[in-house]
Design an enzyme around this catalytic site. Sequence first.
Site, PDB file in Angstrom:
ATOM      1  N   THR A  26      -6.825   6.511  26.829  1.00 54.38           N
ATOM      2  CA  THR A  26      -7.652   6.223  25.652  1.00 54.38           C
ATOM      3  C   THR A  26      -7.754   4.711  25.465  1.00 54.38           C
ATOM      4  O   THR A  26      -8.850   4.169  25.279  1.00 54.38           O
ATOM      5  CB  THR A  26      -7.051   6.894  24.391  1.00 54.38           C
ATOM      6  OG1 THR A  26      -7.039   8.304  24.623  1.00 54.38           O
ATOM      7  CG2 THR A  26      -7.847   6.576  23.149  1.00 54.38           C
ATOM      8  N   GLN A  65      -9.065  12.811  35.279  1.00 53.47           N
ATOM      9  CA  GLN A  65      -8.932  14.188  35.781  1.00 53.47           C
ATOM     10  C   GLN A  65      -9.069  14.254  37.299  1.00 53.47           C
ATOM     11  O   GLN A  65      -8.653  15.221  37.922  1.00 53.47           O
ATOM     12  CB  GLN A  65     -10.001  15.089  35.126  1.00 53.47           C
ATOM     13  CG  GLN A  65      -9.843  15.242  33.629  1.00 53.47           C
ATOM     14  CD  GLN A  65      -8.594  16.020  33.228  1.00 53.47           C
ATOM     15  OE1 GLN A  65      -8.011  16.757  34.027  1.00 53.47           O
ATOM     16  NE2 GLN A  65      -8.167  15.845  31.989  1.00 53.47           N
ATOM     17  N   SER A 121      -4.505   8.062  33.725  1.00 51.18           N
ATOM     18  CA  SER A 121      -3.546   8.423  32.672  1.00 51.18           C
ATOM     19  C   SER A 121      -2.286   8.996  33.306  1.00 51.18           C
ATOM     20  O   SER A 121      -2.370   9.826  34.219  1.00 51.18           O
ATOM     21  CB  SER A 121      -4.182   9.474  31.750  1.00 51.18           C
ATOM     22  OG  SER A 121      -3.211   9.979  30.861  1.00 51.18           O
ATOM     23  N   HIS A 169       0.103  11.103  32.081  1.00 55.01           N
ATOM     24  CA  HIS A 169       0.539  12.497  31.867  1.00 55.01           C
ATOM     25  C   HIS A 169      -0.388  13.549  32.471  1.00 55.01           C
ATOM     26  O   HIS A 169      -0.168  14.745  32.305  1.00 55.01           O
ATOM     27  CB  HIS A 169       0.780  12.767  30.373  1.00 55.01           C
ATOM     28  CG  HIS A 169      -0.431  12.822  29.510  1.00 55.01           C
ATOM     29  ND1 HIS A 169      -0.866  14.003  28.939  1.00 55.01           N
ATOM     30  CD2 HIS A 169      -1.287  11.872  29.112  1.00 55.01           C
ATOM     31  CE1 HIS A 169      -1.944  13.749  28.205  1.00 55.01           C
ATOM     32  NE2 HIS A 169      -2.217  12.460  28.293  1.00 55.01           N
ATOM     33  N   CYS A 227      -8.009  16.979  22.684  1.00 58.67           N
ATOM     34  CA  CYS A 227      -8.357  16.202  21.478  1.00 58.67           C
ATOM     35  C   CYS A 227      -9.557  16.802  20.747  1.00 58.67           C
ATOM     36  O   CYS A 227      -9.680  16.635  19.544  1.00 58.67           O
ATOM     37  CB  CYS A 227      -8.608  14.743  21.775  1.00 58.67           C
ATOM     38  SG  CYS A 227      -8.720  14.323  23.456  1.00 58.67           S
TER      39      CYS A 227
HETATM   40  N1  PLP Z   1     -10.167  10.692  29.755  1.00 56.71           N
HETATM   41  C1  PLP Z   1     -10.140  11.975  30.154  1.00 56.71           C
HETATM   42  C2  PLP Z   1     -11.167  12.467  31.125  1.00 56.71           C
HETATM   43  C3  PLP Z   1      -9.166  12.844  29.667  1.00 56.71           C
HETATM   44  O1  PLP Z   1      -9.147  14.116  30.066  1.00 56.71           O
HETATM   45  C4  PLP Z   1      -8.213  12.357  28.735  1.00 56.71           C
HETATM   46  C5  PLP Z   1      -7.216  13.246  28.147  1.00 56.71           C
HETATM   47  O2  PLP Z   1      -7.423  14.422  27.963  1.00 56.71           O
HETATM   48  C6  PLP Z   1      -8.278  10.995  28.364  1.00 56.71           C
HETATM   49  C7  PLP Z   1      -9.270  10.203  28.889  1.00 56.71           C
HETATM   50  C8  PLP Z   1      -7.281  10.404  27.397  1.00 56.71           C
HETATM   51  O3  PLP Z   1      -6.037  10.259  28.038  1.00 56.71           O
HETATM   52  P1  PLP Z   1      -4.716   9.796  27.267  1.00 56.71           P
HETATM   53  O4  PLP Z   1      -4.116  11.050  26.720  1.00 56.71           O
HETATM   54  O5  PLP Z   1      -3.851   9.169  28.327  1.00 56.71           O
HETATM   55  O6  PLP Z   1      -5.097   8.826  26.225  1.00 56.71           O
END
Ligand code: PLP
Length: 401
Positions: A122, A251, A271, A273, A398
């Site tokens: 994010t 992803q 990311s 996790h 989210c």
């Molecule tokens: N971008 C994508 C495509 C995601 O699937 C996600 C999380 O679901 C994010 C960004 C955000 O990742 P983070 O949880 O590390 O902020």
Amino acid sequence: MYRLQQKVFRVHLYQREQITSGRSGFKGKGRSSLKKGIGLLQSEYSKISMKKAIYLDYAASTPIDKKVLEAMMPYMRRQYGNPSSTHSFGQKARAAIEQAREQAAHFLHCKADEVIFTSGATEANSLAIRGIARNFQFPISNFQSNPNDQIFKKLHIVTTAIEHESVLEPCRTLEKEGIAEVTYVKPQKDGIVLVEDIKNAIKPNTVLVSVMYANSEIGTIQPISEIGSMLKDYKLQTKNYKLVFHTDAVQAANFLDCNVDTLGADLLTLSGHKIYGPKGVGVLYRREGVGVLPLLEGGGQEMGLRSGTENVAAIVGMGAAVEGLENPRMMVTNIAIRQLRDKLIKAVLRKVPNSELSGSPDMRLANNAHFRFQGVEGRDIVIALDQKGIAVSTGSACSEK
Ligand code: PLP
């Protein structure tokens, strides 16, 4: 809707909700009632332990890999130095961060100082989008002082309608603030965006094109390297070198090539996790010379682009996680996952009336199966399956809040 995740039939204990219900049955005051209550919880717990659950939501989050956790542990306890400190404690933490940076750079095929650690994807997406916009708003970096660059009254951003909220929201905010206009390119029926549509959306004041590598909900894979090479040609023809290409590869990282040169990406997001690493850590790759202004200012960590004392353990975990992606065993695992996915898709489409697969059957992530069931609310299916111990989702975690 149903999303098939990696290690699909990994089974683990299903505790949380059941224990909560055990707790609500506990009445009474004092030590003996407390003991009784604990006894009750324990017996509930042993019943639950018998019940197994299937977690099919690796797009929302993956468990931490054993090797990743082992790499992180020393930095949560013994090696607690601040990486900006000069003493040996600090320098050990600094060395660990720099090793993680090398690991990420190896995975992305870039230079180590092009890797910026953030608090997650994010933040990396925000830094990419708002950081590029800030650089054009406040033309102080070398990149902006390129004589070919013009200063525009309003910037223009091209993105797609199917990006993650962490891309869409900063774009909407820039629109609200009157800083940028944004074109949200729609995908075709199969969930894939056409390179031609991206090209047609570009205007003389376009400073950023941001297209996700693979969709977080329906798992469709976008033609990123084709968009990258189209933009390269476009820049050469128009001498519009200011145009920056960003891709959110969160992803995709588990399954697809993330070589930034092959993709033609100037900025790329990862990311922790989603790749068997910890939560709260991410990477923004920034190609050397691309002007991004920081959103967080302070001590000037991360090449001045992300101030704040580094989350050493999480960064070490991120490094170990990307290294894990390069293990040849991952390739074998991914083939097995793809086969399981296909088996599941076949079975659901055959056995469930009025079911339909969303998005392209071929250009999709190996771990994604996303369905539409006519006349049924996705949320109802999620709850019904959850009660049977199967964790699925209707979309990005989210957007489910
Ligand atoms: N971008 C994508 C495509 C995601 O699937 C996600 C999380 O679901 C994010 C960004 C955000 O990742 P983070 O949880 O590390 O902020």
